[in-house]
Design a protein around this motif. Structure first.
Motif, PDB file in Angstrom:
ATOM      1  N   MET A   1       6.546 -16.654 -13.187  1.00  0.00           N
ATOM      2  CA  MET A   1       5.199 -16.017 -12.490  1.00  0.00           C
ATOM      3  C   MET A   1       5.347 -14.589 -12.812  1.00  0.00           C
ATOM      4  SD  MET A   1       4.671 -18.181  -9.007  1.00  0.00           S
ATOM      5  CE  MET A   1       5.651 -17.627  -8.015  1.00  0.00           C
ATOM      6  N   PRO A   2       4.130 -14.181 -12.774  1.00  0.00           N
ATOM      7  CA  PRO A   2       3.904 -12.644 -12.928  1.00  0.00           C
ATOM      8  C   PRO A   2       4.431 -11.742 -11.847  1.00  0.00           C
ATOM      9  CG  PRO A   2       1.864 -13.737 -13.514  1.00  0.00           C
ATOM     10  CD  PRO A   2       2.884 -14.855 -12.958  1.00  0.00           C
ATOM     11  N   ARG A   3       4.594 -10.674 -11.879  1.00  0.00           N
ATOM     12  CA  ARG A   3       5.072  -9.518 -10.912  1.00  0.00           C
ATOM     13  C   ARG A   3       4.118  -8.558 -10.626  1.00  0.00           C
ATOM     14  NH1 ARG A   3      10.238  -6.805 -11.645  1.00  0.00           N
ATOM     15  NH2 ARG A   3       9.086  -6.183 -13.421  1.00  0.00           N
ATOM     16  N   TYR A   4       3.983  -8.234  -9.325  1.00  0.00           N
ATOM     17  CA  TYR A   4       2.680  -7.373  -8.942  1.00  0.00           C
ATOM     18  C   TYR A   4       3.509  -6.358  -8.076  1.00  0.00           C
ATOM     19  CZ  TYR A   4      -0.291 -11.048 -10.839  1.00  0.00           C
ATOM     20  OH  TYR A   4      -0.775 -11.755 -11.646  1.00  0.00           O
ATOM     21  N   ALA A   5       3.054  -5.095  -8.274  1.00  0.00           N
ATOM     22  CA  ALA A   5       3.526  -4.050  -7.135  1.00  0.00           C
ATOM     23  C   ALA A   5       2.483  -3.695  -6.270  1.00  0.00           C
ATOM     24  CB  ALA A   5       3.904  -2.683  -7.761  1.00  0.00           C
ATOM     25  N   ILE A   6       2.905  -3.479  -4.990  1.00  0.00           N
ATOM     26  CA  ILE A   6       1.925  -3.009  -3.886  1.00  0.00           C
ATOM     27  C   ILE A   6       1.397  -1.840  -3.971  1.00  0.00           C
ATOM     28  CG2 ILE A   6       1.745  -2.759  -1.635  1.00  0.00           C
ATOM     29  CD1 ILE A   6       3.618  -4.872  -0.986  1.00  0.00           C
ATOM     30  N   THR A   7       0.136  -1.413  -4.000  1.00  0.00           N
ATOM     31  CA  THR A   7      -0.303   0.000  -4.247  1.00  0.00           C
ATOM     32  C   THR A   7      -0.611   0.860  -2.753  1.00  0.00           C
ATOM     33  OG1 THR A   7      -2.643  -0.434  -4.297  1.00  0.00           O
ATOM     34  CG2 THR A   7      -1.401  -0.504  -6.354  1.00  0.00           C
ATOM     35  N   GLU A   8      -0.797   2.008  -2.785  1.00  0.00           N
ATOM     36  CA  GLU A   8      -1.041   2.936  -1.517  1.00  0.00           C
ATOM     37  C   GLU A   8      -2.417   2.593  -1.068  1.00  0.00           C
ATOM     38  OE1 GLU A   8      -2.349   4.678  -5.243  1.00  0.00           O
ATOM     39  OE2 GLU A   8      -0.185   4.382  -4.655  1.00  0.00           O
ATOM     40  N   THR A   9      -3.144   1.753  -1.677  1.00  0.00           N
ATOM     41  CA  THR A   9      -4.665   1.346  -1.014  1.00  0.00           C
ATOM     42  C   THR A   9      -4.446   0.023  -0.304  1.00  0.00           C
ATOM     43  OG1 THR A   9      -5.427   0.212  -3.029  1.00  0.00           O
ATOM     44  CG2 THR A   9      -5.959   2.583  -2.696  1.00  0.00           C
ATOM     45  N   ALA A  10      -3.313  -0.650  -0.161  1.00  0.00           N
ATOM     46  CA  ALA A  10      -3.104  -1.858   0.328  1.00  0.00           C
ATOM     47  C   ALA A  10      -2.973  -1.762   1.854  1.00  0.00           C
ATOM     48  CB  ALA A  10      -1.708  -2.445  -0.002  1.00  0.00           C
ATOM     49  N   GLY A  11      -3.631  -2.835   2.576  1.00  0.00           N
ATOM     50  CA  GLY A  11      -3.750  -2.817   4.024  1.00  0.00           C
ATOM     51  C   GLY A  11      -2.496  -3.466   4.671  1.00  0.00           C
ATOM     52  N   ARG A  12      -2.491  -3.809   5.685  1.00  0.00           N
ATOM     53  CA  ARG A  12      -1.248  -4.317   6.312  1.00  0.00           C
ATOM     54  C   ARG A  12      -0.892  -5.786   5.697  1.00  0.00           C
ATOM     55  NH1 ARG A  12      -1.024  -5.185  12.994  1.00  0.00           N
ATOM     56  NH2 ARG A  12       0.912  -5.189  13.121  1.00  0.00           N
ATOM     57  N   PHE A  13      -1.820  -6.592   5.240  1.00  0.00           N
ATOM     58  CA  PHE A  13      -1.282  -7.681   4.760  1.00  0.00           C
ATOM     59  C   PHE A  13      -1.735  -7.916   3.272  1.00  0.00           C
ATOM     60  CE2 PHE A  13      -1.421  -8.854   9.117  1.00  0.00           C
ATOM     61  CZ  PHE A  13      -0.170  -9.390   9.319  1.00  0.00           C
ATOM     62  N   VAL A  14      -0.778  -8.477   2.414  1.00  0.00           N
ATOM     63  CA  VAL A  14      -1.248  -8.388   0.946  1.00  0.00           C
ATOM     64  C   VAL A  14      -0.933  -9.798   0.358  1.00  0.00           C
ATOM     65  CG1 VAL A  14      -0.906  -7.384  -1.386  1.00  0.00           C
ATOM     66  CG2 VAL A  14      -0.602  -6.048   0.584  1.00  0.00           C
ATOM     67  N   ALA A  15      -2.038 -10.342  -0.024  1.00  0.00           N
ATOM     68  CA  ALA A  15      -1.933 -11.642  -0.583  1.00  0.00           C
ATOM     69  C   ALA A  15      -1.357 -12.494   0.393  1.00  0.00           C
ATOM     70  CB  ALA A  15      -1.094 -11.843  -1.946  1.00  0.00           C
ATOM     71  N   GLY A  16      -1.565 -12.460   1.737  1.00  0.00           N
ATOM     72  CA  GLY A  16      -1.121 -13.276   2.867  1.00  0.00           C
ATOM     73  C   GLY A  16       0.347 -13.168   3.132  1.00  0.00           C
ATOM     74  N   GLN A  17       0.818 -11.928   2.832  1.00  0.00           N
ATOM     75  CA  GLN A  17       2.214 -11.381   3.069  1.00  0.00           C
ATOM     76  C   GLN A  17       2.178 -10.092   3.628  1.00  0.00           C
ATOM     77  OE1 GLN A  17       4.912 -11.874  -0.201  1.00  0.00           O
ATOM     78  NE2 GLN A  17       4.137 -13.498  -0.882  1.00  0.00           N
ATOM     79  N   THR A  18       3.131 -10.027   4.857  1.00  0.00           N
ATOM     80  CA  THR A  18       3.160  -8.475   5.104  1.00  0.00           C
ATOM     81  C   THR A  18       3.533  -7.415   4.270  1.00  0.00           C
ATOM     82  OG1 THR A  18       3.912  -9.587   7.305  1.00  0.00           O
ATOM     83  CG2 THR A  18       4.348  -7.205   7.067  1.00  0.00           C
ATOM     84  N   ASN A  19       2.833  -6.504   4.226  1.00  0.00           N
ATOM     85  CA  ASN A  19       2.788  -5.262   3.424  1.00  0.00           C
ATOM     86  C   ASN A  19       4.338  -4.481   3.935  1.00  0.00           C
ATOM     87  OD1 ASN A  19       2.999  -2.991   2.044  1.00  0.00           O
ATOM     88  ND2 ASN A  19       0.716  -2.278   2.438  1.00  0.00           N
ATOM     89  N   THR A  20       5.086  -4.679   3.073  1.00  0.00           N
ATOM     90  CA  THR A  20       6.447  -3.824   3.511  1.00  0.00           C
ATOM     91  C   THR A  20       6.687  -2.629   2.572  1.00  0.00           C
ATOM     92  OG1 THR A  20       7.530  -5.080   1.668  1.00  0.00           O
ATOM     93  CG2 THR A  20       7.843  -6.081   3.739  1.00  0.00           C
ATOM     94  N   GLY A  21       5.601  -2.071   2.089  1.00  0.00           N
ATOM     95  CA  GLY A  21       5.679  -0.484   1.511  1.00  0.00           C
ATOM     96  C   GLY A  21       5.138  -0.462   0.082  1.00  0.00           C
ATOM     97  N   VAL A  22       4.800   0.726  -0.208  1.00  0.00           N
ATOM     98  CA  VAL A  22       4.266   1.029  -1.682  1.00  0.00           C
ATOM     99  C   VAL A  22       5.170   0.778  -2.600  1.00  0.00           C
ATOM    100  CG1 VAL A  22       3.431   2.857  -3.207  1.00  0.00           C
ATOM    101  CG2 VAL A  22       2.440   2.738  -0.723  1.00  0.00           C
ATOM    102  N   GLY A  23       4.894   0.163  -3.863  1.00  0.00           N
ATOM    103  CA  GLY A  23       5.800  -0.238  -4.704  1.00  0.00           C
ATOM    104  C   GLY A  23       6.652  -1.376  -4.779  1.00  0.00           C
TER     105      GLY A  23
END
Length: 70
Positions: A1-23
């Motif tokens: 499966m492809p990998r994705y990095a969370i960016t600084e524009t992300a909110g509290r939740f990303v793709a149904g998961q808790t945002n644990t930090g940029v990168g």
């Protein structure tokens, strides 16, 4: 499966998961990530650039000169 990095524009939740930090790296299906990528909350890491794919598609769509004469 492809990998994705969370960016600084992300909110509290990303793709149904808790945002644990940029990168932070998430492994998601393309379907799971497509909306967040469109929003800019995720950045694809394993996806090849679309520009190269577009060029090869255009080259495949052009008929050869020998085919055009027939």
């Amino acid at each position: 499966m492809p990998r994705y990095a969370i960016t600084e524009t992300a909110g509290r939740f990303v793709a149904g998961q808790t945002n644990t930090g940029v990168g932070t790296i998430l492994t998601l299906t393309e379907k799971q990530a497509e909306h967040e990528v469109r929003l800019g909350s995720l950045r694809a890491l394993d996806v090849k650039p679309a520009a190269k794919a577009a060029k090869s598609e255009k080259a495949a769509a052009k008929p050869d000169a020998s085919e055009a004469k027939e």
